[in-house]
Design a protein around this motif. Structure first.
Motif, short mmCIF file in Angstrom:
data_model
loop_
_atom_site.label_atom_id
_atom_site.label_comp_id
_atom_site.label_asym_id
_atom_site.label_seq_id
_atom_site.Cartn_x
_atom_site.Cartn_y
_atom_site.Cartn_z
N ARG A 84 20.45 -10.94 -53.64
CA ARG A 84 19.32 -10.08 -53.98
C ARG A 84 18.39 -10.01 -52.78
O ARG A 84 18.17 -11.01 -52.10
N GLY A 85 17.85 -8.83 -52.51
CA GLY A 85 16.96 -8.64 -51.39
C GLY A 85 15.49 -8.75 -51.78
O GLY A 85 15.14 -8.83 -52.96
N GLN A 101 14.30 -16.04 -53.83
CA GLN A 101 15.28 -15.76 -52.79
C GLN A 101 16.14 -16.97 -52.49
O GLN A 101 17.36 -16.86 -52.31
N ASN A 105 20.11 -16.58 -53.18
CA ASN A 105 20.91 -16.40 -51.97
C ASN A 105 21.35 -17.70 -51.31
O ASN A 105 22.21 -17.68 -50.42
N ALA A 143 11.43 -8.89 -44.11
CA ALA A 143 12.58 -9.49 -44.79
C ALA A 143 12.49 -11.01 -44.67
O ALA A 143 13.50 -11.70 -44.65
N TYR A 146 14.15 -13.10 -47.54
CA TYR A 146 15.58 -12.79 -47.59
C TYR A 146 16.30 -13.40 -46.38
O TYR A 146 17.31 -14.10 -46.53
N LYS A 150 19.17 -16.34 -46.12
CA LYS A 150 20.47 -16.07 -45.52
C LYS A 150 20.71 -16.97 -44.30
O LYS A 150 21.85 -17.42 -44.07
N VAL A 187 16.00 -4.79 -54.99
CA VAL A 187 15.15 -5.43 -54.00
C VAL A 187 13.71 -5.55 -54.52
O VAL A 187 13.12 -4.58 -54.98
#
Length: 270
Positions: A84-85, A101, A105, A143, A146, A150, A187
């Motif tokens: 998910r962003g 997040q 993620n 971002a 996110y 990541k 998002v």
């Protein structure tokens, strides 16, 4: 029977990867967060002439993840695809935004991977593929949360890879750039506040990028290749655009240089 478990398959890369894995002759368990939204996946499987075992799974639910793995038994290939962003810079983000997040993620990926590892290790074979993003290699404006998640999951997998390799378990990450899918629909967008002009410029640039984005079906081919190849490697990009973007931060594009070093750190004869 070779069982491949893939998360986040209701649309986009996950949907097409599930179909591709099934076409490769694997017994595919495809999970969706909401079973009522699996109609596109079922239709795609029917059109492709393949059978999928579709299961409900909220990946952030640790109890549900454990129950699924216990019900399935040995998993030979795990594809961590659900994600998910979020759009927002740090001052705009709450602790809950950051945690969301990380849960989706990073932590959910870690938990599910940890659940399948004992069986893979004991059998002396297995493959773990995690779909990350070029945002796991290059930090991007608005971002923050996110990309941080990541980056975290890429660090986790790169650290894990040399440790499980001696047990016959291969670990890979797949880094897409912009992909035409419904991913952007989920998002989370923070209220812009004093960053309104900057955030709008970022969103305008992002819209342009997604207008010429790689198709989800095309990106999924790389996921399937990473999961099934006889010559696995750690790092994969799904397009030339992804290669160019990731290379802004990475010189070791296929991951062999880093792992070539770190694998020696766990050898008893080194």
């Amino acid at each position: 029977m070779t069982i491949a478990l893939i998360t986040g398959t209701s649309s986009g890369i996950g949907l097409h990867a599930a179909i591709g894995l099934a076409r490769s002759g694997l017994d595919v368990v495809a999970t969706v967060r909401d079973a009522s939204r699996a109609s596109a996946l079922r239709a795609a499987a029917s059109e492709a002439g393949v059978t999928l075992d579709i299961r409900s799974l909220e990946v952030t639910d640790a109890t549900a993840a454990r129950a699924l793995i216990e019900a399935l038994g040995p998993v030979d290939i795990l594809v961590n695809n659900a994600g998910r962003g979020a759009v927002g810079t740090l001052e705009q983000l709450t602790d809950a935004d950051l945690q969301d997040q990380l849960e989706t993620n990073y932590l959910s990926v870690a938990r599910l991977t940890r659940l399948v590892l004992p069986g893979m290790r004991e059998r002396g074979r297995g493959r773990i593929v995690t779909v990350t993003s070029v945002g796991g290699a290059v930090g991007q404006p608005f971002a923050d949360a996110y990309c941080a998640a990541k980056f975290a999951v890429e660090g986790l997998m790169q650290s894990l890879a040399p440790v499980v390799a001696p047990f016959g378990v291969d670990v890979s990450i797949v880094e897409p750039a912009a992909v035409a899918s419904s991913f952007t629909d989920s998002v989370h967008r923070a209220a812009p506040g004093p960053y309104a002009d900057l955030q709008q410029a970022y969103l305008d640039r992002t819209s342009t990028a997604f207008a010429s984005a790689q198709s989800a079906e095309d990106a999924a081919r790389t996921v399937v290749e990473a999961a099934t190849t006889s010559a696995p490697r750690f790092r994969w990009q799904t397009s030339e655009a992804a290669v160019r973007f990731a290379s802004l931060s990475l010189a070791d594009l296929d991951g062999s240089r880093v792992l070539g070093v770190t694998q020696t750190w766990v050898r008893s004869d080194a």
